[in-house]
Design an enzyme around this catalytic site. Structure first.
Site, PDB file in Angstrom:
ATOM      1  N   HIS A   1      15.098  10.284  49.235  1.00 55.94           N
ATOM      2  CA  HIS A   1      16.340  10.844  49.132  1.00 55.94           C
ATOM      3  C   HIS A   1      17.341  10.064  47.981  1.00 55.94           C
ATOM      4  CE1 HIS A   1      15.081  13.281  52.484  1.00 55.94           C
ATOM      5  NE2 HIS A   1      15.905  13.959  52.376  1.00 55.94           N
TER       6      HIS A   1
ATOM      7  N   ASP B   1      17.415  11.395  59.248  1.00 56.33           N
ATOM      8  CA  ASP B   1      17.394  12.732  59.090  1.00 56.33           C
ATOM      9  C   ASP B   1      16.042  13.191  59.326  1.00 56.33           C
ATOM     10  OD1 ASP B   1      18.489  15.157  58.111  1.00 56.33           O
ATOM     11  OD2 ASP B   1      18.447  14.977  56.076  1.00 56.33           O
TER      12      ASP B   1
ATOM     13  N   GLU C   1      24.886  19.600  62.631  1.00 56.34           N
ATOM     14  CA  GLU C   1      24.931  19.423  61.051  1.00 56.34           C
ATOM     15  C   GLU C   1      25.020  21.171  60.632  1.00 56.34           C
ATOM     16  OE1 GLU C   1      22.565  17.517  57.413  1.00 56.34           O
ATOM     17  OE2 GLU C   1      21.467  18.198  59.187  1.00 56.34           O
TER      18      GLU C   1
ATOM     19  N   ALA D   1      18.546  22.497  53.135  1.00 53.16           N
ATOM     20  CA  ALA D   1      17.606  23.080  54.060  1.00 53.16           C
ATOM     21  C   ALA D   1      18.064  23.776  55.176  1.00 53.16           C
ATOM     22  CB  ALA D   1      16.660  22.007  54.578  1.00 53.16           C
ATOM     23  N   HIS D   2      19.324  24.585  54.968  1.00 43.32           N
ATOM     24  CA  HIS D   2      20.192  25.256  56.138  1.00 43.32           C
ATOM     25  C   HIS D   2      20.119  26.690  55.259  1.00 43.32           C
ATOM     26  CE1 HIS D   2      22.012  21.940  58.295  1.00 43.32           C
ATOM     27  NE2 HIS D   2      21.653  21.406  57.205  1.00 43.32           N
TER      28      HIS D   2
ATOM     29  N   ASP E   1      14.688   6.208  52.680  1.00 39.72           N
ATOM     30  CA  ASP E   1      13.224   6.509  52.571  1.00 39.72           C
ATOM     31  C   ASP E   1      12.652   6.304  51.144  1.00 39.72           C
ATOM     32  OD1 ASP E   1      14.464   8.871  51.422  1.00 39.72           O
ATOM     33  OD2 ASP E   1      13.255  10.136  52.582  1.00 39.72           O
TER      34      ASP E   1
ATOM     35  N   ARG F   1      34.450  11.407  35.621  1.00 48.92           N
ATOM     36  CA  ARG F   1      35.738  12.318  35.486  1.00 48.92           C
ATOM     37  C   ARG F   1      36.300  12.835  36.647  1.00 48.92           C
ATOM     38  NH1 ARG F   1      34.040  12.665  30.236  1.00 48.92           N
ATOM     39  NH2 ARG F   1      33.270  14.655  30.506  1.00 48.92           N
TER      40      ARG F   1
END
Length: 374
Positions: free
Chosen positions: A243, A266, A121, A132-133, A240, A219
């Site tokens: 999310h 995840d 990922e 969270a990267h 969950d 749009r």
């Protein structure tokens, strides 16, 4: 010989069923009076195929990014206790050299059959939607970097999530698909016009739809509209109810249907573990009441979801059927990974990967490869 169960077969639910296990495989299925053999009476428990999680970062206090054998096995064991009999180990964005080292640590577990492969990922994702990267390690997907990771995996890399609007993004999708790797679209700020070419180039998965991507707008459909509306795309959903709201989950799953919906966790290392401070890649994560957020920004940082809860939530919380949930947690992910000839459904000749659930769809026991896990 498992007898007196409610079997979730590919053709539908069957009451008073029996299922024979010989060694690691299912050797027979039927209803009514079973053939002779050592019997385990199920008392009407629901029998579903073992869950398949294609997007999981860890559990039980262990992270798949750690490179530590005991920690990796602890993560696998935590999810097995909750019915996940097949899984990909997901790695968050890191420098290429670090990912190469992490892949080396995971290869042995893939070779031993403990894991079905690895999901990268990142690091080829959009900074604007990195979640969270660590934004400091993100890269544009150049051919050499993609090739380095695939070579380091020695065939274990099964899926790569990237943002196709980045320079080289569509080219990377072609490179991945030509190498037999699933190209997934996620952590993207792309418009619909930037997403469509990646789908045409071979991308087949939408990584945790709605999360880590430009929102749907009436749009400008963005990635959500493009991914949900294209029948070539399988969508991942984190059920969950943190999310994705139950109503949104239901709308997406019903629209995509059984042929394109996959539930994922995840999950990060705090899954099946206590609340507290954890690490996700290079970033610190606080877990309170089971909700994982980045310590510095409060952004969601993976989940503490397990697949048995995901299954139950889809049925009890989002109002879909048990067959819908079976397809989303077993059948479709098996097809996606190309292992449906081995596992993913209750059929003779396939692996004896089973989960027993009570009337409230809570986990009772897990069988993996013909052996009881819990």
């Amino acid at each position: 010989m498992l007898t007196g169960g409610r079997l979730a077969l590919p053709e539908g639910l069957v009451d008073d069923g029996w299922l024979a296990v010989s060694g690691e495989r299912i050797s027979g299925i039927g209803t009514g009076t079973p053939p002779p053999g050592d019997q385990v009476e199920l008392g009407g428990k629901l029998v579903v195929p073992g869950f398949i999680d294609t997007h999981c970062h860890g559990g039980g206090g262990g992270s798949f990014s750690s490179g530590e054998s005991k920690e990796l096995l602890r993560a696998i064991a935590a999810h097995r206790r909750h019915g996940t009999t097949t899984m990909l180990a997901s790695l968050v964005s890191e420098p290429i050299r670090a990912l190469v080292d992490q892949l080396a640590a995971l290869r042995e577990l893939v070779d031993e059959g403990e894991l079905a492969g690895v999901h990268l990922e990142g690091p080829f994702i959009a900074e604007a939607r990195c979640g969270a990267h660590d934004p400091a390690v993100l890269l544009e997907p150049d051919t050499a970097s993609v090739d380095a990771l695939l070579r380091a995996g020695h065939g274990t890399v099964r899926m790569v999530t990237l943002a196709p609007e980045l320079t080289g993004g569509v080219r990377a999708v072609r490179q991945l698909t030509e190498s037999g790797v699933i190209a997934a679209i996620g952590h993207t700020d792309g418009t619909e016009e930037q997403i469509r070419p990646a789908i045409d180039a071979g991308a087949t998965v939408g990584t945790h739809l709605f999360n880590g991507m430009r929102p749907l707008h009436h749009r400008e459909p963005g990635p959500i509209g493009a991914l949900l509306d294209d029948e070539r795309i399988t969508i991942e959903l984190i059920s969950d109810f943190v999310h994705v709201h139950p109503t949104v989950l239901r709308v997406a799953a019903r629209y995509a249907g059984r042929g394109r919906t996959v539930l994922i966790t995840d999950a990060m290392s705090a899954t099946d573990a206590a609340d507290g401070r954890y690490q996700l890649g290079r970033l610190e994560v606080d877990v309170r009441d089971g909700v994982a957020t980045l310590a510095d920004t409060g952004s969601l940082a993976g989940s503490t979801l397990t697949m048995d809860v995901a299954f139950r939530n889809l049925v009890r919380g989002a109002g879909l059927t048990i067959p819908d949930a079976v397809r989303a947690t077993s059948g479709r992910p098996a097809e996606l990974l190309g292992i449906d000839d081995r596992t993913g459904s209750l059929e003779s000749g396939l692996a004896a990967d089973l989960v027993l659930l009570d009337d409230d769809l809570r986990l009772v026991k897990v069988l993996r490869g013909g052996e009881w896990v819990s």
